[in-house]
Each structure stands twice: as C-alpha cells, then as structure tokens.
Scaffold this active site. Structure first.
Site, PDB file in Angstrom:
ATOM      1  CD  GLU A   1      -2.598   0.819  -2.306  1.00 60.35           C
ATOM      2  OE1 GLU A   1      -2.277   1.038  -1.115  1.00 60.35           O
ATOM      3  OE2 GLU A   1      -2.316  -0.244  -2.889  1.00 60.35           O
TER       4      GLU A   1
ATOM      5  CG  HIS B   1      -7.602  -9.257  -3.176  1.00 63.73           C
ATOM      6  ND1 HIS B   1      -7.335  -9.462  -1.849  1.00 63.73           N
ATOM      7  CD2 HIS B   1      -6.468  -8.748  -3.711  1.00 63.73           C
ATOM      8  CE1 HIS B   1      -6.069  -9.110  -1.594  1.00 63.73           C
ATOM      9  NE2 HIS B   1      -5.526  -8.670  -2.708  1.00 63.73           N
TER      10      HIS B   1
END
Lengths: 329, 331
Positions: free
Chosen positions: A61, A130
């Site tokens: 990322e 998450h």
C-alpha cells in the site's frame, strides 16, 4: 432514462466514463484488473482499457500509493483503490506528509490531483483490523477532501466530480455493505459538487445528520419516529471535508434540535466538529443539547452481539431523539 | 595527457561546484552569526561532485527529487541563488514563497520536485514521477536521491519492487555519506554495501566514488542510457562525505577530525581545479574571475533575500488547495 444499478456499478460507470474522456486517468490497486476487483467494482475494466490503465499492484500500500502520488504530481490523474481503508493506514505517510502538504510546501507549484477510494468502516464480523471508519481521521487533514456517499446516485456523481474536476487529493469512502445496494440512476452523465449536503427528508421537529451507510439508520429512525408523530428532517452530508454546516444550521433554525449518527469513534469525530460549529453559529436556536450516536469507544469485536452493541442502530437513535424532544417515556 | 571531458565541461563543473559551496558557506554564516535563517539546515558541502556529474549526465527535462539536503541539487537544476537564499530567509520571493524553508526547495519549471523531509518518502514519490513519464511515453528519466539512512526504510523495498516490475525510468541514487545523522552505516544494517540491496530485485546496481565529477558523470550516464532505452531502474551507491555535521546543530561527536580531514584532501572542487590548471583549460587568474563572479552571485542573493518582503499573513490559507473557493474553517 433511468435504470436500476448497484452501487458498485455506479462507481464503475463513473471511473469508466472519465477514463474514456481523459487518457491521463488510470486505475491502480490490489486485484483491480485480472481478478476484476475484490468487490467487483472494476469488473470488465481491464477488458475495456487494457493493462496500461487498469493496473494490478502487489500488496504494498505504501509503495503503490507513493507511485500514485508521484504520478499525480507529474501530470496524471490516478484513481487508487484500497481494498479497504484499513490497509491505507500503511500508506498514511504518503497521503498526510506528501499528497496533502506538497502544494503548500512548494508554494503552490506541485499539485496532486488523485482519488483514493475503497471500502470503509465495518462490514459485519470482520474483526477489529478490518472495521474502522476513517472519515474523521482524514477530515482532520488540511489539503485533502473527504467524500462519503450513502447511495449509488450520489456515489456516481461525486466520484465523477472527484476524478474530473478536483485538482486536490480526494479520499472517497465507500462501504463493503453498500456495494450491492440498488437504485435508479440516469443513463446521462451528471456530476455532483463536493461540499454540498443533501436534505433527504424534510421535517420540522428534529434534525438528524448522518453519512455513508449510517444514513440507513438515520432514515430508519425517522420512519419510526413518524409513526409516533415526530417529524424528523434527515440530512446526508455526502462530503465530510469540506463540511456543509450551513445546511445543518438552516435546518436547526427550523427544528431547534440536532442529533448526529455516525460510525466514527467518538473522540474528535465528525459529530464533535458539527456540534462545535452548530453551538457556535446557532446557539440561540437550540432547545436541547446536541446529541450523537457513534461507534463504541473501542475496537470492533467479532461476536455478532458485540458488533450490534457497538454500532449505531435505529433503536438507539430513536431513543436519543426522544430525549432531545423531552418526550415522556 | 588527454582529458576525458571537454574544457567547457570542466569549467562548468568548477563554476557549479563553487556556486554550491559558496552558497552553503554563506548561508551557514547567515544562520550561525546573524540568525537570519532558522529551522533544520543540512549543507551539501563536500558532496558537490554528485550534483555536477549528474547535471552533465542528464537533460533539463529529466526530473530530480531528493531529501532535505537539497540546496546543492536545487542550484544545480537551475533554481536561482536569489530564490534559494530568499527561501532560506523565509521570504515571499523564495523558490517556495517562504513556505518550504531549507528542507523544502521546489522548482517545477526547473523539474526539481523537492526537498522532502520524511526520510525515504521521496523514493516512493520519485518512483511515481517516473511512472508518469513512462505512461506518457517520454524518454525522460527521474533521478531520485536519498541518503544511507533512508536505505533502511520499508518504502525503498516497495519502490524497488514496483520499479523493476514495471521497468520504470528511475535512477535511485544513494548518497552514502557514512552517517545517518549520527549513526554510522555499520550500526544500521548487516548489509553495509547499500548497492547490494538491488540484488533482491535483480535490479542493476553500481557503486563509485562521489568525490570525482568525472566518475559520477560516467556512472550516472550508464544508468541514464539504460533507463532512456526502456531498461528500467538502477541503484547507484555513491560514496561521498559531508564536511559539515548532519545539520547545523550537530556537534559531530561520532567521528574524528582526522576522518574529516582525510576526505577534505580528496576535495571534489580541488580535483577539477587541478585538471583545469594541469591542462591549461584556464589560468589561475581565469579561475579567480569565476570565483569573483560566484562571490557576486552569492552576495547578491543575500542582498536580494534581505530586501525581499515577508509573505503576507494572508498566505497562511493560500496554496493549501488548488480549489480557490475552499471554505476553510475559521473561528
């Protein structure tokens, strides 16, 4: 001519229409190309645009965010997909220290027209790592804009606007739980300006403000309250930064009561900012304290009852509204 | 004896390196003696040959991006001494309107993309600059500089992987001056030859002396040729040495005076001067004329900076967004 499409298709149409229009626009992220998107948002885009413009990245990322930021500084208009904004935390250095600050640090020379988008917030029993909603965190950062739509129509218009017209970095917050939501969306192209809230339901007794999937809670609560004779005005923020507090203030001048529903953690959240602004600009119009329903001040646990207990819901919202209405139990 | 490069090249190197050195020495004086310059200040003194060799090995269209030790490369890319000095003073006429300071010089029209303060971050951003060049189909290359300290950051590895995967036209230049602030290379990794980090990505790598403009030019040229022809990135470790501390406030207790003197004996400017005189490219008198010209440029830059206005207070909320109608929160 309107037809019914899902949220994910609305996003796909927005990206595809802008990519057809402008060669500088490309999509990059994990699983966006050959896998057709982890949540099928980019389904078919590799076939149409080819691997130069729909680009699979490794799970890196920070690295691919940096590539997007550098590419935007050097004349391209990237759309970078995060599988979830939870993973974007690894890339925060590039967003906060480079993308958001370079225009200022360079004295206006180096801009960064880039859109970061992906699922945000909780989506069932996904566990703590998450499930975080990041609107408030990003909205704290000058130099970027934060968009958080609640429905397919808004999502398409806002994403098209972000890709085509915004010259500043835009954080675009979606929800895994909304990708399948369906709605009538026009065939014709349209754009929605950032920073404009939308009054989704007119009312006279109380103002309920929300955004993203918590709009369902806000609208659900308004429907419940109507049965009991309470008329709630419901406002969908759509953009978090800039924040359209004037629309909220106008509503509060009419209803004199304000309740905010959001999935953020409570400390320095979007509701904190709204509450500050409305007490400052509209103190004399308030007949009750501004109240809010946020996510619990804790990481989101796994067990289904703990998920339910931690997140805002219709019942809690109705209860808080009744409290600001000083309704007898 | 025939020289490797033309008379013009040696004279260009001499003048550029003198400009950088004299600029840095003057700025340091203004910082230490007069307090006219504030904030973190990292001098390029001793590393000038890298700027010189990189300039003659590239074209104006090629992009440079570096860390916070950025004055030398900014001057090399053609940002004027006036606007660089004014930036150090924090004046409105600076190369970032007084909003960047020492660590954040920028010159978009000179293809100088900063001036970055987060160690290693520019390795990733520079990779993105190169991505855009390849996407557009140009044959421009990006020279992406970082120090030995940044070689230990995760972003380096993610960037190397992406640049090799996509064969991006970027040249990663590690200016290894032996010290990450006060921590020597040996104390930061088991791998002390930084160029070897390229091996894991099968990236071509090179390592050479950074005290010689000739060596830098030749080494950078090889990597530039490869990148222009679509051969992708190269990692280059350039062994250099900063005469000054990490920053202006560094007491330098981690190294000896003898070590500093050893490197001064290989001074890059002295080397080029020697070649010029030996080959009669210029006389000592001619060089003195150049020196005087540089002195004038540097002195003028101080005058320019001192006479320039501060940015207007209203600049606080300018250059934050391209969007001119952004509704800032003002209480």
């Amino acid at each position: 001519m309107a037809r019914t499409i899902a949220f994910r298709e609305a996003l796909r149409e927005a990206m595809s229409e802008e990519m057809r229009r402008d060669e500088r626009v490309f999509l990059m992220g994990e699983e966006v190309a050959e896998y057709n998107g982890a949540y099928k948002v980019s389904q078919g885009m590799l076939a149409e645009f080819g691997p130069k413009r729909v680009i699979d990245t490794p799970i890196a990322e920070l690295g691919f965010t940096a590539v997007g930021v550098g590419a935007a500084q050097n004349g391209l208009r990237p759309v970078v997909e995060f599988m979830t904004w939870n993973f974007a935390v690894l890339a925060l250095d590039q967003i906060l220290n480079t993308a958001s600050k370079m225009l200022a640090m360079s004295g206006g020379q180096i801009s960064c027209p880039i859109v970061f988008r992906g699922g945000n917030g909780s989506a069932g029993q996904l566990g703590a790592q998450h499930s975080t909603a990041f609107e408030a965190l990003y909205a704290n950062i000058p130099g970027i804009k934060v968009v958080s739509p609640s429905n397919p129509y808004d999502a398409k218009g806002l994403l098209k606007q972000a890709i085509r017209y915004e010259e500043d970095p835009v954080m675009f917050m979606e929800s895994e739980q909304m990708y399948g939501d369906k709605m009538e969306v026009p065939e014709e192209e349209y754009y929605i300006e950032l920073g404009k809230a939308d009054v989704k339901r007119a009312g006279t007794d109380v103002t309920i403000v929300s955004f993203n999937k918590m709009m369902k809670v806000a609208l659900g609560a308004a429907a419940e309250l109507e049965k009991e004779g309470v008329s709630a005005e419901v406002i969908d923020l759509r953009s978090i930064r800039p924040l359209d507090w004037q629309t909220i203030l106008e509503s509060v001048k009419k209803t004199n009561r304000l309740v905010i529903v959001e999935e953020q953690w409570p400390f320095a959240s979007v509701s904190s900012e709204i509450a500050y602004r409305i007490q400052k600009e509209g103190f004399d119009y308030l007949d009750a304290p501004i109240r809010r329903i946020t996510a619990a001040d804790a990481p989101l646990h796994y067990a289904p009852n703990l998920v339910a207990a931690a997140l805002p819901n219709v019942e809690r919202t109705v209860k808080i509204v009744k409290e600001v209405m000083y309704t007898k139990k | 004896m025939a020289t490797k490069f033309s008379k013009e090249t040696y004279l260009y190197w001499y003048e550029l390196m003198q400009l950088i050195r004299q600029f840095e020495l003057m700025a340091e004086e203004k910082y230490k003696m007069e307090g006219k310059i504030r904030g973190f200040f990292h001098a390029y003194v001793g590393q000038e040959a890298i700027a010189a060799g990189c300039m003659t090995a590239t074209r104006a269209e090629d992009l440079f991006i570096t860390a916070y030790r950025d004055h030398g490369l900014a001057l090399a890319k053609g940002i004027s001494a006036d606007s660089c000095m004014a930036e150090l003073y924090g004046k409105a006429t600076g190369c970032a309107k007084g909003k960047g300071g020492s660590m954040h010089f920028f010159g978009k029209k000179e293809n100088f993309y900063g001036g970055h303060g987060i160690v290693g971050a520019q390795i990733g951003t520079g990779t993105g600059l190169a991505f855009a060049e390849k996407y557009r189909g140009t044959d421009n290359v990006v020279l992406c500089y970082f120090g030995d300290g940044a070689a230990r950051q995760g972003i380096l590895h993610e960037s190397f992987n992406l640049a090799m995967l996509w064969k991006l036209p970027v040249i990663y230049i590690c200016e290894n001056n032996n010290y990450a602030m006060g921590t020597s290379v040996e104390r930061t990794s088991n791998v002390t030859d930084i160029y070897k980090l390229a091996d894991a990505y099968e990236m071509p790598a090179d390592m050479f002396d950074g005290m010689s403009a000739e060596t830098v030019h030749e080494g950078i040229s090889r990597a530039v040729k490869r990148a222009r022809e679509g051969g992708g990135p190269t990692l280059i470790e350039i062994k250099t040495y900063r005469y000054k501390g990490h920053s202006i406030s560094d007491p330098q207790k981690y190294r000896t005076k003898e070590e500093v003197e050893e490197y001064r004996s290989k001074d890059p400017i002295a080397q080029v001067m020697h070649t010029i005189l030996e080959n009669k490219f210029a006389t000592e008198e001619d060089l003195k004329v150049i020196d005087e010209r540089i002195d004038a440029v540097v002195n003028n830059s101080v005058k320019f900076a001192e006479e320039s206005p501060w940015p207007d207070d209203s600049e606080v909320l300018k250059d934050i967004y391209v969007d001119q109608n952004y509704p800032f929160i003002v209480d």
